[in-house]
Scaffold this motif. Structure first.
Motif, PDB file in Angstrom:
ATOM      1  N   ALA A 196       0.832  -1.206   0.000  1.00 19.67           N
ATOM      2  CA  ALA A 196       0.000   0.000   0.000  1.00 19.67           C
ATOM      3  C   ALA A 196       0.869   1.259   0.000  1.00 19.67           C
ATOM      4  O   ALA A 196       0.549   2.237  -0.673  1.00 19.67           O
ATOM      5  CB  ALA A 196      -0.922  -0.002   1.216  1.00 19.67           C
ATOM      6  N   LEU A 197       1.971   1.222   0.723  1.00 19.25           N
ATOM      7  CA  LEU A 197       2.891   2.364   0.741  1.00 19.25           C
ATOM      8  C   LEU A 197       3.509   2.588  -0.638  1.00 19.25           C
ATOM      9  O   LEU A 197       3.591   3.725  -1.106  1.00 19.25           O
ATOM     10  CB  LEU A 197       3.993   2.157   1.776  1.00 19.25           C
ATOM     11  CG  LEU A 197       5.072   3.234   1.827  1.00 19.25           C
ATOM     12  CD1 LEU A 197       4.468   4.574   2.211  1.00 19.25           C
ATOM     13  CD2 LEU A 197       6.178   2.837   2.776  1.00 19.25           C
ATOM     14  N   LEU A 198       3.911   1.521  -1.292  1.00 20.17           N
ATOM     15  CA  LEU A 198       4.482   1.655  -2.635  1.00 20.17           C
ATOM     16  C   LEU A 198       3.456   2.197  -3.624  1.00 20.17           C
ATOM     17  O   LEU A 198       3.786   3.024  -4.482  1.00 20.17           O
ATOM     18  CB  LEU A 198       5.030   0.307  -3.111  1.00 20.17           C
ATOM     19  CG  LEU A 198       6.281  -0.191  -2.381  1.00 20.17           C
ATOM     20  CD1 LEU A 198       6.652  -1.566  -2.867  1.00 20.17           C
ATOM     21  CD2 LEU A 198       7.420   0.787  -2.542  1.00 20.17           C
ATOM     22  N   ARG A 199       2.226   1.752  -3.505  1.00 16.25           N
ATOM     23  CA  ARG A 199       1.170   2.259  -4.374  1.00 16.25           C
ATOM     24  C   ARG A 199       0.918   3.747  -4.109  1.00 16.25           C
ATOM     25  O   ARG A 199       0.765   4.543  -5.042  1.00 16.25           O
ATOM     26  CB  ARG A 199      -0.113   1.456  -4.153  1.00 16.25           C
ATOM     27  CG  ARG A 199      -1.171   1.739  -5.170  1.00 16.25           C
ATOM     28  CD  ARG A 199      -2.367   0.842  -5.039  1.00 16.25           C
ATOM     29  NE  ARG A 199      -2.155  -0.210  -4.056  1.00 16.25           N
ATOM     30  CZ  ARG A 199      -3.103  -0.929  -3.512  1.00 16.25           C
ATOM     31  NH1 ARG A 199      -4.343  -0.727  -3.850  1.00 16.25           N
ATOM     32  NH2 ARG A 199      -2.834  -1.875  -2.634  1.00 16.25           N
ATOM     33  N   ILE A 248       5.683  12.268   3.872  1.00 15.55           N
ATOM     34  CA  ILE A 248       5.010  10.962   3.909  1.00 15.55           C
ATOM     35  C   ILE A 248       5.884   9.945   4.627  1.00 15.55           C
ATOM     36  O   ILE A 248       5.409   9.162   5.453  1.00 15.55           O
ATOM     37  CB  ILE A 248       4.658  10.494   2.481  1.00 15.55           C
ATOM     38  CG1 ILE A 248       3.533  11.345   1.916  1.00 15.55           C
ATOM     39  CG2 ILE A 248       4.253   9.018   2.481  1.00 15.55           C
ATOM     40  CD1 ILE A 248       3.243  11.098   0.461  1.00 15.55           C
ATOM     41  N   GLY A 249       7.181   9.949   4.299  1.00 20.26           N
ATOM     42  CA  GLY A 249       8.097   9.031   4.978  1.00 20.26           C
ATOM     43  C   GLY A 249       8.141   9.270   6.476  1.00 20.26           C
ATOM     44  O   GLY A 249       8.162   8.313   7.272  1.00 20.26           O
ATOM     45  N   LEU A 250       8.146  10.513   6.907  1.00 19.33           N
ATOM     46  CA  LEU A 250       8.153  10.846   8.325  1.00 19.33           C
ATOM     47  C   LEU A 250       6.870  10.385   8.998  1.00 19.33           C
ATOM     48  O   LEU A 250       6.917   9.803  10.098  1.00 19.33           O
ATOM     49  CB  LEU A 250       8.329  12.357   8.509  1.00 19.33           C
ATOM     50  CG  LEU A 250       8.326  12.857   9.941  1.00 19.33           C
ATOM     51  CD1 LEU A 250       9.544  12.338  10.684  1.00 19.33           C
ATOM     52  CD2 LEU A 250       8.261  14.357   9.971  1.00 19.33           C
ATOM     53  N   ILE A 251       5.742  10.603   8.365  1.00 18.16           N
ATOM     54  CA  ILE A 251       4.464  10.178   8.944  1.00 18.16           C
ATOM     55  C   ILE A 251       4.397   8.668   9.077  1.00 18.16           C
ATOM     56  O   ILE A 251       3.976   8.135  10.118  1.00 18.16           O
ATOM     57  CB  ILE A 251       3.281  10.710   8.104  1.00 18.16           C
ATOM     58  CG1 ILE A 251       3.182  12.231   8.259  1.00 18.16           C
ATOM     59  CG2 ILE A 251       1.982  10.038   8.508  1.00 18.16           C
ATOM     60  CD1 ILE A 251       2.212  12.889   7.308  1.00 18.16           C
ATOM     61  N   VAL A 252       4.857   7.946   8.063  1.00 17.34           N
ATOM     62  CA  VAL A 252       4.867   6.478   8.122  1.00 17.34           C
ATOM     63  C   VAL A 252       5.789   6.010   9.243  1.00 17.34           C
ATOM     64  O   VAL A 252       5.446   5.096  10.012  1.00 17.34           O
ATOM     65  CB  VAL A 252       5.278   5.884   6.763  1.00 17.34           C
ATOM     66  CG1 VAL A 252       5.589   4.405   6.880  1.00 17.34           C
ATOM     67  CG2 VAL A 252       4.198   6.112   5.742  1.00 17.34           C
ATOM     68  N   TYR A 253       6.964   6.612   9.340  1.00 17.77           N
ATOM     69  CA  TYR A 253       7.899   6.224  10.412  1.00 17.77           C
ATOM     70  C   TYR A 253       7.307   6.492  11.794  1.00 17.77           C
ATOM     71  O   TYR A 253       7.381   5.625  12.685  1.00 17.77           O
ATOM     72  CB  TYR A 253       9.218   6.985  10.247  1.00 17.77           C
ATOM     73  CG  TYR A 253      10.159   6.752  11.392  1.00 17.77           C
ATOM     74  CD1 TYR A 253      10.872   5.561  11.482  1.00 17.77           C
ATOM     75  CD2 TYR A 253      10.315   7.711  12.390  1.00 17.77           C
ATOM     76  CE1 TYR A 253      11.730   5.332  12.552  1.00 17.77           C
ATOM     77  CE2 TYR A 253      11.160   7.484  13.460  1.00 17.77           C
ATOM     78  CZ  TYR A 253      11.876   6.297  13.539  1.00 17.77           C
ATOM     79  OH  TYR A 253      12.703   6.076  14.592  1.00 17.77           O
ATOM     80  N   LEU A 254       6.738   7.674  11.996  1.00 22.45           N
ATOM     81  CA  LEU A 254       6.206   8.008  13.311  1.00 22.45           C
ATOM     82  C   LEU A 254       5.011   7.151  13.700  1.00 22.45           C
ATOM     83  O   LEU A 254       4.842   6.824  14.876  1.00 22.45           O
ATOM     84  CB  LEU A 254       5.841   9.504  13.363  1.00 22.45           C
ATOM     85  CG  LEU A 254       7.028  10.474  13.338  1.00 22.45           C
ATOM     86  CD1 LEU A 254       6.511  11.899  13.292  1.00 22.45           C
ATOM     87  CD2 LEU A 254       7.948  10.247  14.512  1.00 22.45           C
ATOM     88  N   THR A 255       4.184   6.797  12.745  1.00 25.63           N
ATOM     89  CA  THR A 255       3.007   5.977  13.093  1.00 25.63           C
ATOM     90  C   THR A 255       3.367   4.512  13.309  1.00 25.63           C
ATOM     91  O   THR A 255       2.696   3.819  14.078  1.00 25.63           O
ATOM     92  CB  THR A 255       1.919   6.068  12.027  1.00 25.63           C
ATOM     93  OG1 THR A 255       2.470   5.732  10.767  1.00 25.63           O
ATOM     94  CG2 THR A 255       1.301   7.437  12.006  1.00 25.63           C
ATOM     95  N   ASN A 256       4.415   4.016  12.678  1.00 28.14           N
ATOM     96  CA  ASN A 256       4.740   2.599  12.767  1.00 28.14           C
ATOM     97  C   ASN A 256       5.858   2.273  13.746  1.00 28.14           C
ATOM     98  O   ASN A 256       5.859   1.198  14.346  1.00 28.14           O
ATOM     99  CB  ASN A 256       5.108   2.051  11.394  1.00 28.14           C
ATOM    100  CG  ASN A 256       3.902   1.972  10.488  1.00 28.14           C
ATOM    101  OD1 ASN A 256       2.810   1.652  10.926  1.00 28.14           O
ATOM    102  ND2 ASN A 256       4.100   2.293   9.226  1.00 28.14           N
ATOM    103  N   PHE A 257       6.828   3.137  13.898  1.00 26.33           N
ATOM    104  CA  PHE A 257       8.027   2.766  14.639  1.00 26.33           C
ATOM    105  C   PHE A 257       8.305   3.645  15.851  1.00 26.33           C
ATOM    106  O   PHE A 257       9.305   3.470  16.526  1.00 26.33           O
ATOM    107  CB  PHE A 257       9.242   2.813  13.706  1.00 26.33           C
ATOM    108  CG  PHE A 257       9.107   1.916  12.532  1.00 26.33           C
ATOM    109  CD1 PHE A 257       9.079   0.535  12.683  1.00 26.33           C
ATOM    110  CD2 PHE A 257       8.951   2.444  11.268  1.00 26.33           C
ATOM    111  CE1 PHE A 257       8.937  -0.285  11.588  1.00 26.33           C
ATOM    112  CE2 PHE A 257       8.815   1.625  10.164  1.00 26.33           C
ATOM    113  CZ  PHE A 257       8.798   0.255  10.328  1.00 26.33           C
ATOM    114  N   HIS A 258       7.478   4.567  16.140  1.00 23.08           N
ATOM    115  CA  HIS A 258       7.756   5.448  17.268  1.00 23.08           C
ATOM    116  C   HIS A 258       6.780   5.268  18.380  1.00 23.08           C
ATOM    117  O   HIS A 258       5.742   4.960  18.452  1.00 23.08           O
ATOM    118  CB  HIS A 258       7.774   6.918  16.807  1.00 23.08           C
ATOM    119  CG  HIS A 258       8.391   7.805  17.823  1.00 23.08           C
ATOM    120  ND1 HIS A 258       7.641   8.606  18.633  1.00 23.08           N
ATOM    121  CD2 HIS A 258       9.667   8.005  18.188  1.00 23.08           C
ATOM    122  CE1 HIS A 258       8.429   9.283  19.435  1.00 23.08           C
ATOM    123  NE2 HIS A 258       9.671   8.932  19.173  1.00 23.08           N
TER     124      HIS A 258
END
Length: 88
Positions: free
Chosen positions: A3-6, A78-88
């Protein structure tokens, strides 16, 4: 992950359209300004040569390179939002 790649692929296409439109608009503004400057000053030489030389200078300017921020800023966000929601 798929989904992220899409999402990134769709964003890349949309940002390419925005980049092309912004680049053409900015080049048009520069061309009109150069033509106006030549008309006001009746500059040396031919008008087309004056405009072509000014656009050649514009092609190597910082402003032209800053337009690439159209790609960089949203994709980093987008990369920051994905990182913060998944790994922080």
């Amino acid at each position: 992950m798929l989904a992220l790649l899409r999402l990134l692929a769709i964003c890349f296409v949309a940002l390419t359209v925005v980049y092309v439109a912004l680049s053409l608009w900015s080049r048009g503004v520069r061309r009109r300004r150069l033509e106006r400057d030549w008309d006001e000053a009746r500059g040396p030489g031919d008008r087309d040569t004056f405009v072509a030389e000014g656009l050649r200078t514009y092609d190597h300017s910082l402003r032209r390179k800053l337009i690439l921020g159209v790609y960089l800023l949203p994709l980093c966000l987008i990369g920051l939002i994905v990182y913060l929601t998944n790994f922080h």
